[in-house]
Design a protein around this motif. Structure first.
Motif, PDB file in Angstrom:
ATOM      1  N   ALA A 282      36.459  41.006  29.379  1.00  0.00           N
ATOM      2  CA  ALA A 282      35.354  41.642  30.097  1.00  0.00           C
ATOM      3  C   ALA A 282      34.698  42.710  29.227  1.00  0.00           C
TER       4      ALA A 282
ATOM      5  N   HIS B 135      48.180  38.566  31.049  1.00  0.00           N
ATOM      6  CA  HIS B 135      46.879  37.953  31.335  1.00  0.00           C
ATOM      7  C   HIS B 135      45.873  38.970  31.852  1.00  0.00           C
ATOM      8  N   GLU B 136      46.330  39.911  32.679  1.00  0.00           N
ATOM      9  CA  GLU B 136      45.418  40.953  33.172  1.00  0.00           C
ATOM     10  C   GLU B 136      44.846  41.744  31.995  1.00  0.00           C
TER      11      GLU B 136
ATOM     12  N   ASP C  92      42.286  39.669  30.269  1.00  0.00           N
ATOM     13  CA  ASP C  92      41.051  39.623  31.066  1.00  0.00           C
ATOM     14  C   ASP C  92      40.214  40.870  30.844  1.00  0.00           C
ATOM     15  N   ARG C  93      40.905  41.998  30.803  1.00  0.00           N
ATOM     16  CA  ARG C  93      40.173  43.249  30.594  1.00  0.00           C
ATOM     17  C   ARG C  93      39.494  43.228  29.227  1.00  0.00           C
TER      18      ARG C  93
END
Lengths: 505, 505
Positions: free
Chosen positions: B134, B126-127, B130-131
């Motif tokens: 973004a 998930h990280e 997210d990156r």
């Protein structure tokens, strides 16, 4: 990040008494208009215990018509609440259009506390913050106006505040065991809070960091902001409905605020600009720090740690001279200085961050930016080269950029070299009067000088939004060049030592 | 989610030959206009091996002027790339304004592969997503047009495609050990891909899922979409600059596309609508399933597992009758049926999801929604009650809502009961001719019927974007009511058994 909320701002009792009746009347008028508006308002309080969250919420309830305000504080979930998904109770507590919802403890409380106590790891903490961001985005997309106030107290101020409350028998009950424990955990909370604010300060729901020490100041700061934000949104709706006859109505998101009114001292106005060093002290210290830096840079190279130095400052602040002293200590093959002027055609055809990505050093090298990506929120903001939407979005973009550098083991140092307006004038005159310095001064420098206050505000906001634990701003008192250069060298050596270990000369 | 890309869509050679010259000319014309436009275009390919990613990129390069196209495929990072943050190479490979960047393997590859191999856990996955989100948001905020194509093949189709390639000595080289291994890991990749698409299919950079089996179909689908998206953006820029003289220019984000042209069969047109059950079979099966359901519901209650049933379907599809058969098996104290009609005043003053949050059952109960939150992307879309921005944003909002239910241990079942247009006409007439059924038919039903095709497209898009592993859509062939009811009962019992364990009658 919290530097901007530790300035000791106060509003006198007389001044407060003067402003109160005006603000109250305006708030009531605006609330009246809001009643038939097609959007709700959410006022979310977060922050340090004792920084005045509930007092401010009380004033808001007192000054406005309580029939239009719903105030909620979420405690540990009830049995009913535990039987449903976590956000069930938050959804049900949302205000309908035309009303104001005030949240004392909110969807932010549990993730913050869990992280401060290390009950959850960073991954889980980020997941919670993502959920919050998604929740607020949904509400905002649907029209909700979301105002978030982070009430801040410094560590010492909090300690004092709690012991003041305890000493008074009438307020002693307000300091519970939990508050005492949390005060001892101040640093854990501050670290988690910084991350929380960074991740959830979005364009549609930004945090305002409010200095919480003085009752009068914080009350006016919050309530003025509430008044202005609602007024602005109502005005925009009116313009939109008057302007676009027939066109489908499309709400534009409010640009994030950049100053928590009332205006007052900035981080720059608090600097002690009289600090100086004698020429003799300077020579000794410079030689010492250059020796240390040389060793540290070699060790960093071996450890593949990059060093990224960002220099900003007003014209004639002494950036060039300071950079010169830094790189003099380094092996010419291992560093690079990148002066940032107006973008090239090719750079203009890309995202503004592209030209900084281009110049990233390979691991282990030192790179010095003479002016930086912060141009977006400084000159481009003040001169209007970037739209308000563009520069207000840039804070998050820049934090994200620097986070990627740091994750890749780079040390990021950011220096704002500050000089007073008088000192700048002296330096400009000196430049004009010295033949070999004349090239350094242009009509543009004189024009920029006229916007001094706007730049000062931009620097203040920049520090508030981008000074992080991993990449803090160092504000350098620059009236005395010796002092400034040594402060920079010392800061740089200290940060590198933290990363690669102490060296002995 | 991938159901909509397994319909066996094909375009004949003759049809392809007819469309090719037209599309090529248009693409070149548009590319010419793009050259002086102030934004770049990113075309990102992802998907299953063998689904035609590189073939399609090759056609794009062949049909357009290659001087305006930069094609990149990122392999394992080089030494230079490893010496810098991961995104350095992606930033450097961005096209400037006026150009098209085509990415064969992209920022999506590493997270997807790492997750499929379980080298990273869900948190880290998930990280990474997210990156990505973004990163794409920054580019899109800056004006970039981002098109993402997920080329899909079903498990069997992929197997066949790889063995076809292997049999031919001229193409055997294209099937490497990695591809064979990934094909064996099909399910792991599909699960990770679904999550990836869900998390990164944002308003400003949505994924289009493209059926990859037929070369002609997928080529036209992708290139038509590329043409339309660039054309739409160019037109919008022109309108904006013509319309808003003096007003500050503000780019609006493109609404996500909802259909990957060319139009063709939908998930509904593939259903076998002739399936039926005799009255006798029906009676036996119904009794069996109702018995099973009763036991399962009691066990779910003890385990605090909620069951949430969502029923949708065209008018007269038989939702009411089906719901009746379900709840007949349940204890009246333990379930609730919520019919969703036009929202109340109070509901209108809130976010559209608020009224569904309100009705969430406590853990262990059964709740049946007769029409649901999907109204946003069905009736509100087709009738224009919600703006395109609002309903296209709703897919992500709904996925997020259901995810929270599932995290809280609820079982979520979604049924679309489908009948043919002819069958609906029969039922409408029967209602009009039966006194006690007349109340069930209104002029609105006849009006809705006229928008049959628009509804069918809306259902197709809804399934494409919201049918997830955890909350899949069940499409129910409803021309025969017996068949439909039993299919619903069986699906419900099977899903509950998965969650609370098998029961014996």
């Amino acid at each position: 990040m919290f530097e901007t909320a530790q300035l000791g701002r106060k509003v006198s009792r007389a001044e407060f008494k003067k402003q109160e009746p005006v603000l109250r009347t305006e708030l009531l008028e605006i609330q009246q208009q809001l009643r038939s508006a097609p959007f709700p308002v959410l006022v979310v309080f977060g922050g340090v215990d004792g920084a005045g969250k509930s007092e401010t919420a009380n004033v808001l309830n007192e000054w406005m018509d309580p029939r239009g305000v719903i105030t909620r504080a979420f405690e540990a979930p009830s049995e009913d609440e535990r039987a449903r998904p976590e956000y069930w109770r938050y959804w049900l507590a949302l205000p309908p259009a035309g009303r104001i919802g005030v949240y004392l403890s909110s969807w932010y409380s549990r993730p913050l506390v869990d992280r401060a106590y290390e009950r959850i790891d960073m991954g889980a903490f980020h997941e919670s913050l993502d959920r919050i961001a998604a929740f607020e985005k949904e509400l905002s997309d649907d029209g909700a106006l979301i105002l978030k106030f982070w009430m801040h107290l410094g560590k010492r101020a909090q300690k004092k505040r709690l012991s003041d409350l305890e000493r008074n028998p009438l307020t002693r009950w307000r300091v519970t065991e939990t508050e005492r424990l949390h005060a001892r955990m101040y640093d854990s909370f501050a670290t988690a809070a910084e991350r929380l604010i960074q991740k959830t300060s979005t364009g549609h729901a930004p945090w305002d960091i409010i200095e919480g020490e003085d009752h009068n100041y914080r009350t006016l700061a919050v309530l003025t902001r509430v008044r202005d934000a609602i007024r602005q949104r109502l005005a925009r709706l009116q313009t939109a409905s008057a302007g676009a006859a027939g066109a489908p109505h499309r709400r534009q998101s409010d640009p994030p605020p950049t100053e928590s009114a009332p205006a007052g001292p900035t981080v720059l106005s608090q600097l002690d600009m009289t600090q100086s060093l004698s020429r003799k002290q300077y020579k000794i210290l410079l030689a010492q720090y250059q020796g240390r830096l040389n060793l540290l840079a070699r060790r960093a190279k071996a450890a593949k740690v990059s060093t990224i130095l960002a220099f900003e400052g007003v014209d004639a602040a002494g950036k060039g001279g300071a950079i010169h002293r830094v790189v003099a200590a380094l092996d010419a093959r291992e560093y690079q200085v990148i002066p940032i002027a107006a973008p090239t055609d090719e750079e203009k055809a890309h995202h503004y961050l592209w030209r900084f990505w281009r110049h990233l050093p390979a691991a282990g090298r030192v790179i010095v930016f003479d002016r930086t990506w912060y141009g977006r929120v400084l000159v481009e903001r003040v001169e209007g080269f970037a739209s308000e939407r563009a520069w207000s979005r840039a804070y998050a973009e820049i934090n994200d950029f620097e986070e990627q550098l740091i994750e890749h083991q780079a040390v990021v140092l950011k220096f704002w070299i500050h000089i007073t307006k008088e000192e700048q004038l002296e330096r400009f005159k000196a430049r004009e009067n010295t033949a070999y310095k004349q090239y350094k001064i242009t009509p543009e420098d004189w024009r920029n000088r006229e916007k001094w206050d706007a730049y000062e505000q931009a620097v203040h906001d920049m520090v508030a939004r981008t000074s992080t634990v991993a990449a803090p701003w160092t504000l350098v008192e620059g009236n005395d060049k010796h002092f400034a250069r040594i402060k920079i060298m010392r800061t740089l050596c200290d940060r590198l030592e933290e990363k690669v270990g102490k060296v002995k000369l």
